[in-house]
Design a protein around this motif. Sequence first.
Motif, PDB file in Angstrom:
ATOM      1  N   MET A  68     -13.153  92.847 119.552  1.00 49.57           N
ATOM      2  CA  MET A  68     -12.608  93.339 120.520  1.00 49.57           C
ATOM      3  C   MET A  68     -13.181  93.202 121.851  1.00 49.57           C
ATOM      4  N   VAL A  72     -11.845  91.027 125.243  1.00 48.97           N
ATOM      5  CA  VAL A  72     -11.978  91.674 126.639  1.00 48.97           C
ATOM      6  C   VAL A  72     -12.588  90.830 127.526  1.00 48.97           C
ATOM      7  N   VAL A 115      -5.249  96.289 131.461  1.00 48.00           N
ATOM      8  CA  VAL A 115      -5.455  95.963 129.884  1.00 48.00           C
ATOM      9  C   VAL A 115      -6.825  95.908 129.368  1.00 48.00           C
ATOM     10  N   ALA A 116      -7.789  95.622 130.258  1.00 47.92           N
ATOM     11  CA  ALA A 116      -9.295  95.512 130.036  1.00 47.92           C
ATOM     12  C   ALA A 116      -9.701  97.447 130.045  1.00 47.92           C
ATOM     13  N   SER A 119      -7.964  98.365 126.458  1.00 43.96           N
ATOM     14  CA  SER A 119      -8.787  97.654 125.144  1.00 43.96           C
ATOM     15  C   SER A 119     -10.155  98.331 125.058  1.00 43.96           C
ATOM     16  N   GLY A 122      -9.907 101.555 123.884  1.00 43.46           N
ATOM     17  CA  GLY A 122      -9.589 101.614 122.382  1.00 43.46           C
ATOM     18  C   GLY A 122     -10.743 101.224 121.541  1.00 43.46           C
ATOM     19  N   ALA A 123     -11.468 100.442 122.001  1.00 37.98           N
ATOM     20  CA  ALA A 123     -12.744  99.812 121.115  1.00 37.98           C
ATOM     21  C   ALA A 123     -13.786 100.854 120.843  1.00 37.98           C
ATOM     22  N   LEU A 157      -3.549  85.880 126.039  1.00 42.05           N
ATOM     23  CA  LEU A 157      -3.252  87.305 126.531  1.00 42.05           C
ATOM     24  C   LEU A 157      -3.094  87.277 127.984  1.00 42.05           C
ATOM     25  N   MET A 260      -1.184  89.365 118.084  1.00 47.00           N
ATOM     26  CA  MET A 260      -1.667  90.808 117.924  1.00 47.00           C
ATOM     27  C   MET A 260      -1.609  91.305 116.228  1.00 47.00           C
TER      28      MET A 260
END
Length: 279
Positions: A68, A72, A115-116, A119, A122-123, A157, A260
């Motif tokens: 992930m 990114v 988005v970065a 992400s 989340g990571a 993406l 996804m």
Amino acid sequence: MEISLKASFVFYAVAMAATLTGFLFSMPGKFRYSIFALFAGFLSSTYHIGARWYIAGRAPLSNQYESMVFLVWAFVGAYLLFWHFSAVEKAGKGHKHAAVPGRAIEWLAPWTALVAVLSLGGASFLESDISPLVPALQSNWLLIHVSTVMTGYGALLLSFLGAAVYSFMGKLKHDEKKISLESLVYRACLVGFWLLTLGIITGAVWANSAWGSYWSWDPKETWSLITWLYYAVAIHLRRTKGWKDKKFAGLMLWGFVLVMFTYFGVNYLMSGLHSYGRS
């Protein structure tokens, strides 16, 4: 989250803030500052990946967290490359203001940063400890196959993000920017498609050396093929049937749902030869 990755997170957040502040106070350089911050975040992520590679003694691509972070990195890198070449292309065509912020691709800068940030956030909830490779991953194909697929996902993406912004712009009168953005969506799709093609091929070669079979209809393999076929059809429709503009943007929006599911859904909802990827 390691300090270098935290720095990336901060830089990407700054990229969003720079654009928002620019809009609120009508600052002419809002996109330029966002792209500078994106580049700083990209460099910080590059350092993070390199340092983790050095410490682990292998490519950091063995689990969900590492892949992930790499995704990114590839996504932001793809954006920066397209931004750079769009400037070169416009300058080559004699546009007087080729390097001045305002090109359609610069409209994606804050969304790329968003988005970065999401992400990487989340990571940070995933297991990030460096652990020994499972036997199936102890191969030079790890770097070749996984990096190719993740970079392809990063380009797809970017195509998805461009399609989302393009769909919103459908209600606005920005004809030149819309044409430029639609071209970006298509080009990013092509890059992602051919990288995904190469990823499937290298995966088959690796599977043969590891498991004695080029194709086992494993859930990850099956959904990768479904995703590949979807994008192949989308490209075919655009090139031969004239599915451009809103139609192609819609295809890219739905296509990334498949990406996804192949990346996340298969890992967590199905078991198979690739089940180690969820760790």
